[in-house]
Design a protein around this motif. Structure first.
Motif: not given
Length: 380
Positions: A356-380
């Motif tokens: 449960a700990g690993l699943l929760g961490l993976a979920t949180v990191f994916v959600v935060l990472g996806l938000r950061k991804w959309r903000r800093i990665v310029p469209p091609r």
């Protein structure tokens, strides 16, 4: 179909970037091979043997000489000096030529013959905990063996046979059998947990290295969408999973460590650990602006993370705030879970907190990472 195509494209681009970057390739694959052979090497003997000790014999009796012979025959102890002066033994310890000492007092045999209980002083070098433990336990076993022999002789004088004397001294026989670390070795204890930390740290460094390069060169290879993020995430997770398969499948067999207790549980933990480490690496990597920043910030964290995991320091002795901090990292749940399933054969139910700990961490990191991804990665 376009989302699947974008994810596949990002997956291939990630693998191309890994193989084109020599430093990343070294961290992702070569370092694991190097670690797997050279890190366990100092612990290959598994147990500490022939630790040098000094003996001070102030009794000069047949019984004290028997005690010295028993000490010399013990597999964990090497008698390097026998003297009559405690100062001589102390000097050997200060010079590093001995890790402990045993002092046999002048009235040792006299007290034994009088039916009294003599005292033997045993000391170890506290600066080296492992050697200190071996010395104290070894010398205590020697003293216990001699004491048992003396007691058996006394009982034999009061009973018809030696068998009855032995039975009256120890009416219940005890045989200790280690269940998991069957050789009770240090390598079998520490290496299976440390390799999980090694995988986490090397992958965080490698992912941060790649992201730092892309940021400084303004050559980010991905599109600004969730599909590309998932493709890159799966590529990095596959790298983690391949290394885990190498360590758990080959290295543990090669080094003959306890293994294979619950393959299904180990596989489930590997999947969750791979995605949580990959997601954490991508989240951290997106904050790096230079290639060297990952090395500067992440290398120094390995030792604190090791202590927070509860492997080398009991989790119950760690303050509650630090325990919470440790569970914010994939290594803590992964180390406890992998040791339980792979070495001890624990069931999925018994490692449900780690899963449960690993699943929760993976979920949180994916959600935060996806938000950061959309903000800093310029469209091609």
């Amino acid at each position: 179909m376009s989302a699947l195509r974008a994810a596949s494209h990002a997956f291939l681009l990630t693998w191309q970037s890994i193989f084109r970057d020599k430093a990343a390739l070294l961290l992702f694959f070569i370092s694991g091979i190097v670690y797997s052979f050279f890190y366990p090497l100092p612990y290959s003997a598994e147990t500490v043997r022939r630790v040098p000790v000094a003996i001070v014999d102030q009794d000069h009796s047949a019984l004290s000489r028997q005690l010295i012979r028993y000490a010399g025959a013990h597999s964990a102890i090497l008698v390097v000096a026998v003297s009559t002066r405690p100062e001589a033994a102390q000097k050997l310890i200060w010079q590093g030529q001995a890790a402990g000492a045993m002092i046999i007092p002048a009235d040792f045999s006299r007290k034994v013959l009088a039916g009294l209980q003599p005292e033997i002083d045993i000391s170890g070098h506290g600066a080296y905990p492992l050697l200190n433990k071996v010395v104290l336990n070894g010398l205590a076993e020697v003293a216990g063996t001699v004491s048992a022999g003396i007691e058996l002789k006394r009982l034999s004088a009061m009973t018809p046979s030696g068998t009855q004397a032995e039975a009256s001294r120890q009416p219940l026989g005890v045989e200790a059998l280690p269940l998991f670390n069957v050789r009770e070795g240090y390598a079998s204890y520490i290496v299976p947990g440390v390799v999980v930390l090694i995988m986490q740290q090397t992958f965080l460094l490698g992912i941060g290295l790649l992201f730092g390069s892309w940021s400084s060169e303004k050559s980010f290879p991905y599109a600004q969408d969730a599909a590309s993020y998932c493709g890159a995430l799966t590529a990095f997770a596959l790298v983690v999973a391949l290394n885990a398969m190498y360590f758990f499948g080959f290295v543990f067999w090669w080094q003959d460590y306890p293994r294979g207790g619950n393959l299904a549980g180990t596989a489930m933990l590997t999947l969750l650990f791979a995605y949580s480490v990959a997601a954490l690496g991508m989240l951290i990597g997106m904050f790096f602006r230079t290639r060297e920043r990952s090395m500067q910030l992440l290398v120094a964290t390995s030792l604190p993370i090791m202590f927070l995991s509860g492997l080398t320091w009991p989790a119950s002795a760690i303050p509650a705030p630090l325990q919470v901090l440790g569970w914010l990292l994939p290594s803590t749940a992964a180390i406890q879970g992998f040791v339980a399933t792979n070495q001890m054969g624990a069931s999925l139910h018994e490692v449900r907190m780690e899963l449960a700990g690993l699943l929760g961490l993976a979920t949180v990191f994916v959600v935060l990472g996806l938000r950061k991804w959309r903000r800093i990665v310029p469209p091609r």
